[in-house]
Design a protein around this motif. Structure first.
Motif, PDB file in Angstrom:
ATOM      1  N   ARG A  65       0.839  -1.205   0.000  1.00 63.04           N
ATOM      2  CA  ARG A  65       0.000   0.000   0.000  1.00 63.04           C
ATOM      3  C   ARG A  65       0.874   1.255   0.000  1.00 63.04           C
ATOM      4  O   ARG A  65       0.606   2.208  -0.740  1.00 63.04           O
ATOM      5  N   ALA A  68       2.382   1.868  -3.423  1.00 62.39           N
ATOM      6  CA  ALA A  68       1.389   2.388  -4.372  1.00 62.39           C
ATOM      7  C   ALA A  68       1.143   3.868  -4.133  1.00 62.39           C
ATOM      8  O   ALA A  68       1.087   4.671  -5.073  1.00 62.39           O
ATOM      9  N   ILE A  69       0.988   4.246  -2.856  1.00 58.54           N
ATOM     10  CA  ILE A  69       0.760   5.657  -2.523  1.00 58.54           C
ATOM     11  C   ILE A  69       1.952   6.507  -2.961  1.00 58.54           C
ATOM     12  O   ILE A  69       1.790   7.570  -3.568  1.00 58.54           O
ATOM     13  N   GLU A 149       0.396  12.135   0.452  1.00 57.97           N
ATOM     14  CA  GLU A 149       0.268  10.706   0.767  1.00 57.97           C
ATOM     15  C   GLU A 149      -0.924  10.461   1.688  1.00 57.97           C
ATOM     16  O   GLU A 149      -1.657   9.477   1.530  1.00 57.97           O
ATOM     17  N   GLY A 153      -4.048   8.183   0.418  1.00 57.80           N
ATOM     18  CA  GLY A 153      -4.438   7.022   1.221  1.00 57.80           C
ATOM     19  C   GLY A 153      -5.880   7.075   1.669  1.00 57.80           C
ATOM     20  O   GLY A 153      -6.540   6.046   1.840  1.00 57.80           O
ATOM     21  N   VAL A 159      -5.668   2.140  -3.537  1.00 55.49           N
ATOM     22  CA  VAL A 159      -4.554   1.895  -2.608  1.00 55.49           C
ATOM     23  C   VAL A 159      -5.016   1.143  -1.370  1.00 55.49           C
ATOM     24  O   VAL A 159      -4.187   0.710  -0.563  1.00 55.49           O
ATOM     25  N   ASN A 160      -6.329   0.995  -1.198  1.00 50.10           N
ATOM     26  CA  ASN A 160      -6.864   0.228  -0.078  1.00 50.10           C
ATOM     27  C   ASN A 160      -7.502  -1.083  -0.543  1.00 50.10           C
ATOM     28  O   ASN A 160      -8.161  -1.766   0.240  1.00 50.10           O
ATOM     29  N   LEU A 165      -3.703  -4.836  -5.098  1.00 49.73           N
ATOM     30  CA  LEU A 165      -2.286  -4.565  -4.850  1.00 49.73           C
ATOM     31  C   LEU A 165      -1.450  -5.837  -4.956  1.00 49.73           C
ATOM     32  O   LEU A 165      -0.326  -5.808  -5.456  1.00 49.73           O
ATOM     33  N   ILE A 179      -2.387   0.255 -12.604  1.00 52.25           N
ATOM     34  CA  ILE A 179      -2.902   1.307 -11.733  1.00 52.25           C
ATOM     35  C   ILE A 179      -3.855   2.222 -12.508  1.00 52.25           C
ATOM     36  O   ILE A 179      -4.928   2.591 -12.016  1.00 52.25           O
TER      37      ILE A 179
END
Length: 290
Positions: A65, A68-69, A149, A153, A159-160, A165, A179
Motif C-alpha cells: 500500500r 502504491a501511494i 500521501e 491514502g 490503494v486500499n 495490490l 494502476i
C-alpha cells in the motif's frame, strides 16, 4: 518478504497488542517480521484474516500500500505527467480536490503545514471549489509529499484494495498500466453508482406512480438527471426547454446506455464504449478546470 510489520504499523499496533489479538507469541511475531522464520500457512491465514487482506498480499506479492501511494504521489508531482491531458494521475488530483474537507485542511496544517492559512469562515462544513483546487495545487507545487500521501491514502480506493495490490505486476510499464486501469474502472463504477443512488433518492417508484398524467415517469427522470448532474446553467436551461416528447426520447436512450454500461459483459463493443465514456469524462473534467 512478508508484510506483517507494515500492516501492524498501519494499524498502529505494538507487537504485544498484535500478539494479544492473534494469540501468537510476541517472540514468534518478532521473528516473522525480521524474517528469521517463515510463518506456516495456518499462521498466514490467521494473520491475513485479522488484517483483512489476502494471504498473497501478506506474503509479499505485488506491491505494498505504501509503495502504491508513493508511486501515485511521484506521478502527481511529475511535471510531464501533469501536462498530459488525459493522465489518470491528473484525474487523481481532481479527485482530491473534490473530496478535500475542512478537517483535512486543519490536519495537514497541524501535522505538516501547507503554507496556506484560511480564516475561520473559509470553511464550515465544506470548501468551495476554487479554494480546494488552490490548496491541492499548492501541496503539489511545494512537493508536500506527506500531506499528499495522507490524502491519496484516504481518497483513492485502489490503494486500499489489497487484492488488487497483490496482483500488480513488477514490470514498470505493466505496473502503471494496471494502476491506470484500476483507477478508471473505480471512477466509472462510482460515477454510475452515484447517478443511480441520486435518482433513487430523488424519486421512488411510489412518487412516480402518483405523478399527474401531464408529467410521466420518463420526463421526471430526465429533469431529475438534468437538475442533479448538469452544472452549466445554459446547457441545463436548453435541455429543460425541450418538449416532453423529446425529453422522453432522450431519457430512454440515457437509461438504455446506463443499463448497458452497468451490466457485466465481455462484449468488445461495450468495452470500447466504456473506454470512450471514460475519455469523455476525463475531457469534461479537464475542460471545467480551465
Amino acid at each position: 518478504m512478508n508484510r506483517i510489520k507494515e500492516l501492524r504499523k498501519e494499524k498502529g499496533l505494538t507487537l504485544k497488542e498484535l500478539s494479544s489479538s492473534t494469540q501468537i507469541p510476541i517472540s514468534t511475531l518478532s521473528s516473522y517480521e525480521k524474517e528469521e522464520r517463515n510463518p506456516k500457512i495456518d499462521k498466514f491465514i490467521s494473520l491475513a484474516k485479522y488484517f483483512n487482506v489476502p494471504v498473497p498480499y501478506l506474503q509479499g506479492l505485488g506491491i505494498s500500500r505504501s509503495e502504491a501511494i508513493n508511486h501515485i504521489v511521484d506521478k502527481m508531482i511529475d511535471k510531464n505527467e501533469r501536462d498530459a491531458f488525459f493522465s489518470s494521475f491528473t484525474g487523481i488530483e481532481h479527485n482530491l480536490q473534490e473530496n478535500l474537507t475542512r478537517s483535512d485542511v486543519d490536519h495537514i496544517n497541524n501535522a505538516w503545514g501547507s503554507g496556506l492559512r484560511f480564516s475561520d469562515d473559509f470553511v464550515e462544513n465544506s470548501i468551495d471549489r476554487v479554494n480546494r483546487r488552490y490548496f491541492i495545487k499548492n501541496l503539489i507545487d511545494n512537493n508536500n509529499r506527506q500531506a499528499l500521501e495522507y490524502l491519496v491514502g484516504k481518497y483513492v480506493p485502489l490503494v486500499n484494495d489489497y487484492k488488487f495490490l497483490a496482483s500488480v505486476p513488477n514490470d514498470v510499464d505493466a505496473y502503471y498500466k494496471a494502476i491506470d486501469k484500476k483507477y478508471n474502472d473505480d471512477r466509472l463504477a462510482i460515477a454510475f453508482s452515484n447517478i443511480k443512488n441520486a435518482i433513487d433518492r430523488q424519486y421512488n417508484d411510489d412518487d412516480l406512480v402518483n405523478l399527474s398524467s401531464s408529467k410521466n415517469k420518463e420526463v421526471v427522470l430526465f429533469e431529475s438527471i438534468c437538475d442533479l448532474f448538469i452544472s452549466d446553467i445554459g446547457v441545463k436551461s436548453s435541455l429543460l426547454s425541450y418538449s416532453d416528447d423529446r425529453k422522453v426520447e432522450i431519457n430512454k436512450k440515457v437509461r438504455a446506455l446506463f443499463n448497458l454500461l452497468t451490466t457485466d459483459t465481455d462484449d468488445k463493443r461495450v468495452l470500447e464504449i466504456r473506454e470512450n465514456v471514460k475519455d469523455q469524462l476525463d475531457a469534461y473534467a479537464n475542460d471545467n478546470e480551465d
